[in-house]
Structures are given as structure tokens and as C-alpha cells.
Design an enzyme around this catalytic site. Structure first.
Site, mmCIF file in Angstrom:
data_model
loop_
_atom_site.group_PDB
_atom_site.id
_atom_site.type_symbol
_atom_site.label_atom_id
_atom_site.label_comp_id
_atom_site.label_asym_id
_atom_site.label_seq_id
_atom_site.Cartn_x
_atom_site.Cartn_y
_atom_site.Cartn_z
ATOM 1 N N ASP A 1 0.866 -1.177 0.000
ATOM 2 C CA ASP A 1 0.000 0.000 0.000
ATOM 3 C C ASP A 1 0.906 1.231 0.000
ATOM 4 O O ASP A 1 1.455 1.606 1.038
ATOM 5 C CB ASP A 1 -0.886 0.028 1.252
ATOM 6 N N ARG B 1 4.254 3.390 2.704
ATOM 7 C CA ARG B 1 4.940 2.486 3.626
ATOM 8 C C ARG B 1 6.439 2.722 3.704
ATOM 9 O O ARG B 1 7.059 2.480 4.735
ATOM 10 C CB ARG B 1 4.683 1.026 3.226
ATOM 11 N N ARG C 1 -7.082 10.903 1.174
ATOM 12 C CA ARG C 1 -6.636 9.887 0.211
ATOM 13 C C ARG C 1 -7.442 9.961 -1.085
ATOM 14 O O ARG C 1 -7.048 9.384 -2.093
ATOM 15 C CB ARG C 1 -6.783 8.487 0.816
ATOM 16 N N LYS D 1 -9.720 1.075 -5.539
ATOM 17 C CA LYS D 1 -10.313 0.661 -4.268
ATOM 18 C C LYS D 1 -11.080 1.847 -3.658
ATOM 19 O O LYS D 1 -10.802 2.993 -3.983
ATOM 20 C CB LYS D 1 -9.233 0.158 -3.311
ATOM 21 N N HIS D 2 -12.121 1.549 -2.842
ATOM 22 C CA HIS D 2 -12.577 0.250 -2.354
ATOM 23 C C HIS D 2 -13.977 0.043 -2.901
ATOM 24 O O HIS D 2 -14.877 0.822 -2.549
ATOM 25 C CB HIS D 2 -12.595 0.211 -0.836
ATOM 26 N N HIS E 1 -11.016 -0.982 9.784
ATOM 27 C CA HIS E 1 -9.977 -1.692 10.523
ATOM 28 C C HIS E 1 -10.467 -2.105 11.910
ATOM 29 O O HIS E 1 -10.021 -3.113 12.458
ATOM 30 C CB HIS E 1 -8.723 -0.818 10.680
ATOM 31 N N ASP F 1 -10.268 -6.837 0.669
ATOM 32 C CA ASP F 1 -9.465 -6.085 1.619
ATOM 33 C C ASP F 1 -9.013 -7.075 2.693
ATOM 34 O O ASP F 1 -9.431 -8.249 2.713
ATOM 35 C CB ASP F 1 -10.258 -4.921 2.208
#
Length: 346
Positions: free
Chosen positions: A73, A81, A143, A173-174, A186, A255
Site C-alpha cells: 500500500d 509504507r 486519500r 479501491k474500495h 480496521h 481487503d
């Protein structure tokens, strides 16, 4: 470019996306990578120290399992990352203020992002985010590439062009949209309580980009108009809407099935089985290696007829990419990076 070699590599891979714990492979991780149901690896910040060590790690992974897809990601902004030694790509919302110039700047950003990842042996990034910015979802927030399907489509098309120029495929996504539901999947199952017409209107960008998207990732969101069903487990959304109505022909990723939005009543293997039966081609399960082992041990999978061609579209062209040092001497990288710098984005 789709080739016989890529299709043959895809035929050696399975539907489970695994992760690893550190910057070097353990003996058990090597065994997991060799499992016939493993098809991809997703990397996280914990797997990164610097570009040289990342290159060594991806080389080791490909050495254990040639052709396996190495993903991350790496969208830019707060979802990037790898930092040290990489260009800091701004959040996607930062590009929106440039209006008609945004797609060109996003193409430059996509090229820089993808070429730097490829220089370190990373094949693929889960980007672009196609969720609309409704001003409600903190987990999407900056985002997002736009507040309307038209804005998202225009800007995503620029980003995709830059990724492709660097030899990288893409993932929208998503699906069908995470921009309205407020909870963070999450830690909870978000709910989108809008009407069917409103939900379907929000995925116009998928229709517009269907021939340009190589893969999509599902939303762990429950849609009231679909009986509260989570998109990841919805045959109606993944089959009728995405495949038949939208006409999408690429890979569908779930996901992360370890997220709370994926549910906790079923076992990890049962979640993977449900997702694959509902229309996902590949399933992610992250941060719980023992649970991944249970999925690999319990999953009985029959390779779908279209799987190899779909996965092959994500695999990079053969050949060794140039190193990060050499990449930054090339005219293409310098031009793309320079364009971002002139706009004050890097």
C-alpha cells in the site's frame, strides 16, 4: 503486456496474499511462500529499513518463489509504507487544487512512485483510491482523488498513466465505495445506509475506468440497500454489479480479512472461503501469520478459468529494473520529479 510467460507464472500462483514479519525471511516464511495456494506478498513499514535492504528482501522473496507478486500500500500521503530514500508523494487530495493540471501532475507522481518501487523489486501498489470524498470518512479523507465521479475519473486516469509508464499495473479501491460510511473498517464494520440509486451513482468512476483498471479491492462496508451485506461477501455486488453491469474483467482482491470490518464470527479460513465464493479472486490476511497458516491448511481451491489471465495482467514485464541510484539519473525520472517540484508538491 500480457504474454505466455506471464500466464505461465500466474498458473504457478494461488489466491492467498500473505505478509512477513521483518526485513529478512524466516524459515517458516520461506515454507509459506512456497505453499501452492500462496500467490502474492504484501509488504508493510516493518519490512523496510532502507532501499538497499528492501531490494535484498524482494530479491530473496522472488528467489524463493519466482514470479510471485510483491505488493504494497504505497499511495502517497499518510499511506506510504516506505519513506527513507523514497520521494515523499503528497496525499492525493493535494493534487485536486490544481484543477485541469492535476491529471498531468498525478501522472508524474504515479511514475515517480512506481519507478522507485520497481527499482527496489516491488511489483505492485494498491492504488488508486477511487472512493469519493463526501467529507464524512476520516479513514478515506485526503486519500481521495475527488468529490465527484468525474473528478475521480479524471485524476485517477492521470495517476494510472504514470504507473503504466513505469511498468506497474493498478488497483482501484474500495469497491463499490468507502467514502460515505464513517466508521474505520480496521476496527468496525462501517455501514452505508443510502438508497440503491445513491450507492450505484457513486461507482460511476468504475464504469468509466473499467477497461483501464487491472484490479479492484473490495470495501469492508455493509450496504443497507443490499440487506446490510458486506461488499467483500456480496455475490450481487461482485458478480452482478461489478462483473456484469460494470463489465470489469480484472482481478478482485478482498481487503484484509483480519480487519474487524471483515467479521470475527467466522474463522479466518471460513472468511477466505466466503470471499472467494462471493467473487473475490485473491484474499489478503495480514498481521496474523498463524491465521494465514490456517487458511493455507484448510482452503480447498479450484482455479477459475479466468484466474491466470487476470493475475498475469498484474505481473511486471520480465527483466531487472534499474537501481534507485541509476533511476534518478534518467531523464524520465528527473522530468517527472522536476514537474512535481515546480508545483511545490515535493
Amino acid at each position: 503486456m500480457l504474454s505466455r510467460e506471464k500466464i505461465a507464472l500466474a498458473d504457478s500462483l494461488g489466491p492467498v496474499v500473505v505478509d512477513i514479519e521483518g526485513t529478512v525471511l524466516t524459515t517458516h516464511e520461506i515454507e509459506r511462500l512456497r505453499h501452492p495456494l500462496t500467490g502474492a506478498v504484501i509488504l508493510f513499514t516493518r519490512n523496510f529499513a532502507n532501499p538497499d535492504e528492501l531490494t535484498a528482501l524482494t530479491g530473496a522473496i522472488h528467489g524463493v518463489r519466482p514470479g510471485i507478486l510483491i505488493a504494497v500500500d504505497h499511495e502517497g500521503g499518510r499511506v506510504q509504507r516506505f519513506r527513507e530514500g523514497f520521494t515523499a508523494i503528497p496525499a492525493m487530495s493535494d493534487f485536486r487544487k490544481f484543477g485541469d493540471q492535476a491529471p498531468g501532475l498525478l501522472a508524474a507522481a504515479g511514475y515517480v512512485l512506481a519507478s522507485e518501487l520497481r527499482a527496489c523489486g516491488v511489483d505492485f501498489s494498491f492504488t488508486p483510491v477511487l472512493d469519493l470524498d463526501h467529507g464524512r470518512s476520516a479513514v478515506i479523507g485526503n486519500r481521495s482523488l475527488g468529490a465527484t465521479p468525474a473528478e475521480v475519473t479524471r485524476n485517477a486516469r492521470g495517476l494510472i498513466a504514470g504507473l503504466r509508464q513505469a511498468g506497474m499495473s493498478n488497483c482501484g479501491k474500495h469497491f463499490p465505495g468507502h467514502g460515505w460510511a464513517q466508521a474505520d473498517s480496521h476496527v468496525a464494520l462501517p455501514t452505508d445506509e443510502r438508497s440503491l440509486e445513491e450507492v450505484l451513482a457513486d461507482l460511476a468512476q468504475y464504469r468509466a475506468l473499467t477497461t483501464e483498471l487491472d484490479s479492484v479491492m473490495t470495501a469492508h462496508v455493509g450496504y443497507t440497500c443490499y440487506g446490510g451485506e458486506t461488499a467483500t461477501y456480496s455475490r450481487e455486488l461482485l458478480g452482478h454489479v461489478l462483473r456484469e453491469s460494470v463489465g470489469f474483467s480484472g482481478i478482485v482482491f478482498s481487503d484484509d480479512l483480519s480487519m474487524k470490518g471483515a467479521g470475527s464470527l467466522d474463522s479466518p479460513a471460513q472468511r477466505a472461503i466466503r470471499a472467494l465464493a462471493s467473487g473475490c479472486d485473491m484474499v489478503l490476511h495480514c498481521n496474523h501469520p498463524d491465521e494465514v497458516d490456517s487458511i493455507l491448511g484448510e482452503l480447498h481451491w479450484t482455479r477459475p478459468a479466468a484466474f491466470n489471465e487476470r493475475l498475469a495482467r498484474l505481473l511486471p514485464d520480465p527483466g531487472t529494473p534499474v537501481s534507485m541510484q541509476h533511476l534518478r539519473q534518467t531523464a524520465l525520472w528527473r522530468a517527472a520529479h522536476g514537474r512535481l517540484a515546480e508545483a511545490g508538491l515535493v
